[in-house]
Design a protein around this motif. Structure first.
Motif, mmCIF file in Angstrom:
data_model
loop_
_atom_site.group_PDB
_atom_site.id
_atom_site.type_symbol
_atom_site.label_atom_id
_atom_site.label_comp_id
_atom_site.label_asym_id
_atom_site.label_seq_id
_atom_site.Cartn_x
_atom_site.Cartn_y
_atom_site.Cartn_z
ATOM 1 N N ALA A 212 40.885 22.410 87.787
ATOM 2 C CA ALA A 212 39.493 22.662 88.163
ATOM 3 C C ALA A 212 39.440 23.392 89.506
ATOM 4 N N ASP B 53 39.612 26.844 88.944
ATOM 5 C CA ASP B 53 38.545 27.310 88.064
ATOM 6 C C ASP B 53 37.201 27.394 88.783
ATOM 7 N N ASN B 54 36.883 26.385 89.571
ATOM 8 C CA ASN B 54 35.617 26.364 90.300
ATOM 9 C C ASN B 54 35.711 25.399 91.477
ATOM 10 N N PHE C 264 33.953 25.057 94.107
ATOM 11 C CA PHE C 264 32.648 24.470 94.428
ATOM 12 C C PHE C 264 32.453 23.123 93.741
ATOM 13 N N MET C 265 32.643 23.193 92.422
ATOM 14 C CA MET C 265 32.430 22.026 91.589
ATOM 15 C C MET C 265 33.419 20.923 91.937
ATOM 16 N N ARG D 27 34.834 20.270 94.883
ATOM 17 C CA ARG D 27 34.456 19.546 96.088
ATOM 18 C C ARG D 27 33.234 18.665 95.841
ATOM 19 N N ALA D 28 32.316 19.171 95.014
ATOM 20 C CA ALA D 28 31.126 18.378 94.698
ATOM 21 C C ALA D 28 31.473 17.176 93.820
ATOM 22 N N SER D 29 32.674 17.167 93.237
ATOM 23 C CA SER D 29 33.093 16.013 92.440
ATOM 24 C C SER D 29 33.995 15.073 93.233
ATOM 25 N N ILE E 47 36.634 15.740 95.016
ATOM 26 C CA ILE E 47 38.061 16.050 95.007
ATOM 27 C C ILE E 47 38.361 16.921 96.226
#
Ligand SMILES: Nc1ncnc2c1ncn2[C@@H]1O[C@H](COP(=O)(O)OP(=O)(O)O)[C@@H](O)[C@H]1O
Ligand SMILES: [Mg+2]
Lengths: 324, 262
Positions: free
Chosen positions: A188, A191-192, A194-195, A197-199, A201
Motif C-alpha cells: 500500500a 500504491d498510495n 496518503f492512504m 498514513r491515514a490508516s 501505518i
C-alpha cells in the motif's frame, strides 16, 4: 468478441515467441549450456525479485543495487575463502539488509532524494567492498562452496538443484510475506502513501523495511553468483540494476505485474529469459563486452515500446481517416 | 473531547508569499458532536482539517485530545484515532490492491501490524457484511482492484475504511464535492447513517450551505483563516440559507459564492 477469446488471441504472439525460443534453445545450445544458463538465471532471479520489491512494490528507484550486489559477492567471497561458505550466504543477506536500511534511512529520515540516496550508498560501498574483500577480486577455486559441499549428495546436478531450491524458497517466502499485514502495508505504501498514513501505518518504516528486503535479496544474488562462479569480485555489481530491470520488463511481457504471484513470476521468468538471450548472443559470436550494452538496449526498447505502439497506431488511424 | 487552542498555520513564513491560512482558531468539540464547517474558497477549511489530522504541523497553538496534548504527534500516530476522507476519491484507497485488501489494511488501524496473514476467512465474512450494508453491490467484487471502481464507489469504500474501527473523530473534507449530484447524495446519506449508528464525533467540511445546516448539530463559518461564526442550538434550528448568507455578508469582508447555495 468475448473477453476469453480476446485473452487467447493476445496470447498467440507470446506463445509463438516462446515456441521459437525453445526451438532456438534446442538447436543453438548444448545441454550443458542450457543447464548452466538456467542456473545463472535462477541466481539472477534473486536480483530481479529484489528489484521487484523496490521498483515495482515500493515504486521507488533504488540505485544502490550495483553496490549491494558486489557487497554480497565480497562478503560471500571473504567468508568462503576462510572456510565458511554457508555462513557466507546468511552474512551477505544481513549485509545487504543493512546497506538497504542505510538507503532507506537517508531517503525517509534525512529527506535525501531517492535517486541520490541510492547513489550515495552505492558509492560508499565501492570502498567498503574493497575493504571487506581486501583485494579487487578473489578466486575461490581451492575453497569449498555451498555447491561443492552438496556435490556428494546431488552429484552432477548440484548447481542447478541448489540454485533452483534457493530461488523457490525466496519466491515462496516473498509470496507469503507480501500477504501478511506488514507485507500488505508495504504494498500500500507504494500504491498510495496518503492512504497508508491515514490508516495509521508509518510509511517511512515501511520504506525502510522494503529497501532492506530488496537489498538483502540483491546481495544474496551477488553471494550466490560469487560461489557458483568461484570468484568474488568487487566489480561484479556493475550494471546489475539495469540487468535486473531488463529481466523484470522481459518477464512482464508474459506475466502481468498486477498480482503478487505474477509479479514475482515475471521477475524469475524474466531473469531466466535474459540469461538465455545472453547465451544466444554469445553463441552467435557476439563479444561478451557487449552484454551490458544489450541489457541497456532491452530496457530502452521495453520502455519505449508502448510509446512507439501508440504513435504507430495513431499514424494508422490518421491515414485511415484521410483515406475516407 | 477535542480541544483546539489558538491554532495558527502560516505558509511560506517570512517570504513575500507568506500566507496565514489559519489564524488564532479555537474550538471545543464534544463527544458525539457532528460539526459542519463552511467558508469560501481559500478560507482555510482544508488547512484546519490537515492541522487536526497531523498532515500539517501548527505554527502556534495546541491540539488536545481527551486532555492529552497531541500537537506534535505525527500523522500516522494520530490516524489511530482519527479517520478521514478527502475530496479526491483517489486519495483514500490503494488502487492496485483489491477491495478486501484495502479493507484488511483499514481493519488493522490502530493495531500493530504483524507477520500474521493480512486477511483471513473470518475477516472476509465481516467485510462482505459491511459492504452489503453500503448497498452498492461491492460485496460481490471483493477481489476487484479498487482502481476499477467509480469515484462514488471508492468514496463509499473509503468511508467504510475510515469508520471500520470506530474512530474517536471523523474528518470529512468536501468528500462528496467531486461526485455527480446523485452519487453525492447517496454517499452523504451513507455518511449520515454510519455517523449516527456508531455515534461518531464528526467534523465535516462542505461547500454547500444547505447541507451544512441540514446535517450535524453545530456549524462553524470560516473566513480568511478565522472563525467567523459558531452556530448552534435554537439559533441554528431557525437558520435558513438566506439568513446565513445575510449574516455572512454583514461580518465578512468577502462573500460566499452563489455556487454554495445550490
Ligand atoms: N501548501 C500550501 N502552500 C502555500 N499556501 C497554501 C498551501 N495550502 C493552502 N495554502 C493557502 O492557504 C489558504 C487556505 O487554503 P485551504 O485551507 O486549502 O482553503 P479551503 O478553505 O478552500 O480548503 C489558501 O489561500 C491557500 O492558497
Ligand atoms: Mg479545501
Amino acid at each position: 468478441m468475448s473477453t476469453n477469446s480476446k485473452k487467447i488471441i493476445s496470447w498467440i504472439p507470446r506463445a509463438l515467441v516462446l515456441a521459437a525460443a525453445l526451438v532456438l534453445i534446442n538447436t543453438q545450445l548444448y545441454q550443458s549450456q542450457i543447464i548452466d544458463t538456467l542456473e545463472m538465471g535462477f541466481v539472477f532471479s534473486l536480483l530481479a525479485m529484489g528489484i521487484f520489491i523496490s521498483f515495482r512494490i515500493l515504486d521507488i528507484p533504488d540505485l544502490s543495487v550495483d553496490g549491494t550486489f558486489a557487497l554480497g559477492a565480497s562478503v560471500s567471497a571473504l567468508l568462503t575463502y576462510n572456510g565458511h561458505p554457508v555462513l557466507a550466504i546468511f552474512a551477505s543477506l544481513a549485509a545487504g539488509a543493512l546497506a538497504g536500511g542505510v538507503t532507506g534511512v537517508l531517503i525517509t529520515k534525512f529527506k535525501v532524494q531517492p535517486i541520490l540516496g541510492g547513489i550515495i550508498t552505492m558509492t560508499a560501498l565501492l570502498s567498503i567492498n574493497l575493504l571487506i574483500l581486501g583485494a579487487p577480486s578473489r578466486s575461490l577455486w581451492k575453497n569449498n562452496t555451498i555447491f561443492t559441499l552438496m556435490q556428494s549428495v546431488l552429484k552432477d546436478y548440484t548447481d542447478i538443484i541448489l540454485s533452483a531450491a534457493v530461488m523457490l524458497l525466496v519466491f515462496i517466502i516473498m509470496f507469503w510475506f507480501l500477504k501478511t499485514q506488514i507485507g500488505m502495508s508495504l504494498r500500500a505504501t507504494g500504491d498510495n502513501e496518503f492512504m497508508v498514513r491515514a490508516s495509521s501505518i508509518n510509511s517511512d518504516t515501511m520504506k525502510i523495511i522494503g529497501f532492506m528486503i530488496a537489498n538483502a535479496l540483491v546481495s544474496l544474488a551477488g553471494a550466490m553468483n560469487a560461489q557458483i562462479t568461484k570468484t568474488g569480485d568487487t566489480n561484479s555489481g556493475t550494471g546489475m540494476l539495469v540487468v535486473g530491470l531488463a529481466s523484470i520488463i522481459i518477464g512482464e511481457i508474459f506475466f502481468s505485474r498486477h498480482t503478487i504471484f505474477s509479479g514475482l513470476a515475471a521477475a524469475v521468468f524474466g531473469a531466466v529469459s535474459y540469461r538465455f538471450i545472453l547465451a544466444f548472443a554469445i553463441s552467435l559470436g557476439i563479444d561478451t563486452k557487449f552484454t551490458k550494452l544489450l541489457s541497456a538496449v532491452i530496457v530502452v526498447i521495453a520502455i519505449a515500446l508502448p510509446v512507439i505502439k501508440k504513435s504507430v497506431s495513431g499514424g494508422i488511424k490518421l491515414l485511415k481517416e484521410r483515406g475516407e | 473531547m477535542l480541544k483546539i487552542e489558538h491554532a495558527t498555520v502560516i505558509f511560506n513564513a517570512k517570504t513575500v508569499n507568506e500566507k496565514v491560512a489559519l489564524k488564532d482558531f479555537s474550538c471545543d468539540i464534544s463527544d458525539g458532536d457532528f460539526i459542519t464547517v463552511i467558508g469560501s474558497n481559500g478560507a482555510g477549511k482544508s488547512t484546519l482539517m490537515n492541522a487536526i489530522s497531523g498532515s500539517l504541523m501548527l505554527d502556534e497553538g495546541k491540539i488536545l485530545l481527551d486532555g492529552k496534548d497531541i500537537t506534535r504527534f505525527k500523522e500516522h500516530k494520530r490516524a489511530r484515532f482519527i479517520g478521514r476522507l478527502f475530496q479526491d476519491p483517489l486519495k483514500g484507497t490503494a488502487p492496485n490492491m483489491t477491495i478486501e485488501e484495502n479493507l484488511g489494511l483499514a481493519y488493522s488501524r490502530g493495531k500493530k501490524r504483524t507477520l500474521n496473514i493480512g486477511i483471513n476467512k473470518r475477516d472476509i465474512n465481516l467485510f462482505r457484511e459491511k459492504l452489503k450494508a453500503l448497498g452498492l453491490g461491492l460485496e460481490d467484487r471483493m477481489k476487484t482492484p479498487v482502481g476499477l471502481l467509480s469515484g462514488g464507489q471508492r468514496q463509499a469504500l473509503t468511508l467504510l475504511m475510515a469508520t471500520f474501527v470506530t474512530p474517536k473523530l471523523l474528518l470529512l473534507d468536501e468528500h462528496t464535492a467531486a461526485l455527480d449530484p446523485v452519487t453525492a447524495k447517496k454517499v452523504m446519506e451513507i455518511t449520515d447513517d454510519i455517523v449516527k449508528k456508531d455515534k461518531i464525533t464528526t467534523l465535516m467540511i462542505t461547500h454547500n450551505i444547505d447541507g451544512a445546516l441540514r446535517y450535524g448539530n453545530k456549524t462553524i463559518v470560516l473566513s480568511q483563516g478565522q472563525k467567523l461564526m459558531d452556530i448552534k442550538g435554537d439559533e441554528r434550528k431557525d437558520m435558513t440559507v438566506e439568513g446565513l448568507m445575510k449574516l455572512y455578508s454583514k461580518t465578512a469582508s468577502d462573500s460566499l459564492s452563489d455556487k454554495m447555495i445550490l
